[in-house]
Design an enzyme around this catalytic site. Structure first.
Site, mmCIF file in Angstrom:
data_model
loop_
_atom_site.group_PDB
_atom_site.id
_atom_site.type_symbol
_atom_site.label_atom_id
_atom_site.label_comp_id
_atom_site.label_asym_id
_atom_site.label_seq_id
_atom_site.Cartn_x
_atom_site.Cartn_y
_atom_site.Cartn_z
ATOM 1 C CD GLU A 51 -2.917 1.154 2.311
ATOM 2 O OE1 GLU A 51 -2.867 0.282 3.202
ATOM 3 O OE2 GLU A 51 -3.861 1.951 2.177
ATOM 4 C CB CYS A 245 -7.607 2.681 4.014
ATOM 5 S SG CYS A 245 -8.026 1.727 5.468
ATOM 6 C CG ASN A 376 -8.922 -2.623 2.307
ATOM 7 O OD1 ASN A 376 -8.333 -3.643 2.626
ATOM 8 N ND2 ASN A 376 -8.865 -1.520 3.050
ATOM 9 C CD GLU A 377 -9.330 -3.008 7.299
ATOM 10 O OE1 GLU A 377 -9.562 -1.842 7.671
ATOM 11 O OE2 GLU A 377 -8.513 -3.752 7.865
#
Ligand code: AHR
Length: 658
Positions: A51, A245, A376-377
């Protein structure tokens, strides 16, 4: 994340099962059943999570040295200063060409009335420069009327000495790219770049760029070779990108959009990096995404290091810790189209619309992508609704592509249960689970998958790291306690390789002066990089993966914490070896015996690799990068029995030909 309600206890309690009570009084017996294959180990078992956090890409892996090369940051002069040598006079103006070039709107006009006038760039945290290395400068310029005699490029050391210089002579009234290379005379940790006009006149400048020649594979617009090398050394099974994120963005407008990250770099639209002001304790206002490291480069990196690509795309939802914006279902089509087009970009023939773009960038052959992550999440029914639409469209066109689904932020609790149950009921291909917990949590959960459904979706342990303090705390350390507890947990992942197909530590990189989140696997400064104790754990598991899981038992039970022992074993069919991994989480040395059943007569030597420290707080640092690092040894095997003396707090990996 700051406000995240994580379920773990915050303190790392150093109470290991049997730590002081369990002594070496009893020689513990373990049995390895070398001919009882329990599961195949997926070739993708141990991989990487990348990331752009902590200056992971811009200012890190992406080797560009100029900060804000095209004046697109919110503050257009961020990273730049006016430079006036010898009482020079001049002025600058930031121009915005708006929709004439929406991806790269701004440029700068310099007007020099005396010569020796120009700009100075500070780099990300200064520019790391290597002695005797070639540096490649490039710039887009458009000359106005006047009598400029050239543009001087000077690399300046910390004490003001010029350590490299070159000159270019713009010769066009149209935008044109100019390039020049020079050799640096000194090693400097924090150099700056001056760009000065000689003579009088005005000129427009854009995309002012400086790269070291020694990028990975010496590619133009390339990556920092020391950082890629550390990844290649791990022989990762996959690379998940671009996050995290960052995929979601704080708002939908700021989400990661892969199509804006390919093609000529001057057309890749800068976007704010959502980590720049996420944490009050680590503000990084100059953190933006230039996308010089874009989706083409990610795929290329995967190919270079032998990792399967696992791109994660936005599910039509902005980060639920931030705005939690979602796109209305009836407007989701462009997001789904992005996913379909990405598969064509990666795998389609060079004659297809998106395959052609890949070919034009230099890679006519497909990248052989087999998996894609949606979200994602993300959590809640809003995720499931959107995921269902993605899944329908993706499966209709590409039935063989596996889809990775999010199970939210935590590995238990209502959110997790709701998603996990729903995804399982929907026959998801792969479920992405994240764990950021205390070392104690990792030690206590080494048996997490022992009773998981063997027939349901596969698990991707997509993000995990033991937190020595608490999640997102700047006090978290990459210490041996954390690394060892991850190793213990990973024996449980390996033992359950029929359920767990992939696993990756997170985050991957951090710049020592530009980080927002700790702990991280690899730390870098402008010129150096080192692997943490956690890096060595990941690397050892990956290099000693094996192809099939076989049981290691004590009293007919799996070895998952009793008396401080954790163990798993695999066979490597390719090398015909048994690979045994044992963690001793006790503070005592432990004597034990491993009897290898189901193998022919076994005598001779086994190779033993030990990663240990008597100090649970031990950490690797720039000064002591090998404080916790593997030590190789040999042990005897007699009549199928190996006697091991396990150091306190140790990960032990034994390989023996069978
Ligand atoms: O790894 C850092 C962050 O942790 C990731 O971006 C996110 O997915 C998780 O909350």
């Amino acid at each position: 994340m700051k406000n995240q309600l994580r379920i773990y206890a915050a303190s790392a309690v150093l109470l290991f099962a049997g730590s002081s009570l369990v002594q070496a009084q009893n020689q513990k017996m373990f049995v390895v059943k070398a001919n009882e294959v329990k599961a195949k180990v997926s070739p993708t078992m141990w991989g990487l999570f990348f990331e752009d956090i902590n200056l992971g890409a811009d200012g890190g892996l992406y080797a560009e040295l100029v900060l804000n090369r095209s004046f697109e940051l919110d503050v257009p002069m961020m990273g730049w200063k006016e430079k006036k040598e010898d009482k020079a006079e001049g002025s600058y103006l930031i121009l915005n060409r708006g929709n004439l070039n929406p991806a790269n709107r701004r440029y700068i006009k310099l007007e020099s009335s005396t010569g020796n006038y120009g700009l100075s760039n500070v780099g990300f945290r200064g520019m790391g420069i290597k002695k005797d290395l070639q540096y490649d400068f490039s710039i887009l310029a458009r000359q106005h009327e006047g009598s400029l005699t050239g543009i001087r490029i000077e690399l300046v050391g910390e004490k003001g000495a010029i350590i490299g210089s070159a000159k270019i002579q713009p010769d066009s009234k149209e935008w044109k790219r100019y390039t020049v290379s020079f050799i640096a005379k000194e090693r400097v940790d924090k150099a700056r770049l001056d760009v000065l006009l000689d003579g009088k006149g005005a000129i427009d400048l854009d995309m002012i760029s400086l790269f070291p020649k020694d990028t990975w594979k010496e590619r133009k617009n390339g990556l920092r070779s020391d950082m890629v090398q550390m990844l290649a050394d791990m022989k990762p099974g996959f690379l998940r990108f671009p996050g995290g994120c960052i995929v979601e963005g704080r708002t939908l407008d700021e989400r990661f959009q892969w199509k804006k990250t390919i093609g000529p770099i001057e057309n890749r639209q800068m976007v704010i990096n959502r980590w720049n002001m996420e944490f009050k304790h680590r503000p990084t206002p100059d953190y933006f995404q230039s996308f010089g490291l874009g989706f083409y480069e990610y795929f290329q990196l995967c190919e270079d290091i032998g990792a399967k690509p696992l791109p994660i795309l936005n599910a039509g939802m902005a980060c639920q810790f931030n705005t939690a914006e979602v796109v209305p279902l009836e407007q989701l089509d462009p997001y789904i189209q992005d996913a379909l087009d990405l598969i064509e970009f990666a795998n389609g023939p060079a004659t297809s619309e998106w395959g052609k773009k890949r070919a034009e960038m230099g890679h006519p052959a497909p990248f052989n992508m087999t998996m894609i992550g949606i979200g994602n999440e993300n959590w809640g029914p809003q995720y499931l609704e959107r995921l269902a639409l993605f899944t329908k469209a993706l499966k209709a066109k590409y039935p063989n592509i596996k889809i990775v689904n999010s199970s939210g932020t935590d590995p238990k609790g209502d959110r997790f249960d709701f998603l996990n149950n729903s995804l399982r009921a929907n026959h998801a291909d792969i479920i992405d689970e994240h764990y950021y917990g205390t070392p104690q949590w990792f030690l206590e959960n080494a048996n997490r998958y022992d009773n998981y459904d063997r027939k349901g979706p596969k698990v991707f342990a997509g993000e995990y790291a033991a937190q020595s303090d608490k999640i997102a705390s700047p006090e978290n350390k990459n210490n041996w306690l954390c690394a060892m507890s991850e190793a213990a947990f990973m024996t449980g992942l390996e033992r359950n390789a029929d359920v767990v197909e992939m696993a990756s530590y997170a985050p991957l990189f951090a710049h020592i002066e530009g980080w927002q989140w700790t702990p991280d696997l690899i730390w870098v400064d402008n010129l150096r990089s080192y692997g943490t104790a956690n890096y060595h754990v990941q690397k050892l598991f990956s290099l000693n993966k094996g192809t099939e899981v076989v049981p290691v038992l004590s009293d007919n039970q799996v070895v998952a914490g009793k008396d401080g022992y954790y163990a798993s074993a695999t066979i490597d069919k390719k090398t015909n070896e048994l690979i045994l991994k044992v963690v001793n989480s006790s503070k005592e040395k432990q004597e034990c015996e491993f009897r290898i059943d189901g193998a022919p007569k076994l005598n001779g030597k086994a190779q033993l690799t030990v990663l240990s420290s008597s100090d649970l707080k031990a950490e690797n640092t720039f000064d002591k990068p090998d404080a916790v690092s593997p030590v190789m040894n040999q042990v005897a095997v007699k009549n199928k029995v190996v006697k091991l003396t396990l150091s306190p707090y140790s990960l032990n990996i034994m390989r023996v030909k069978i």
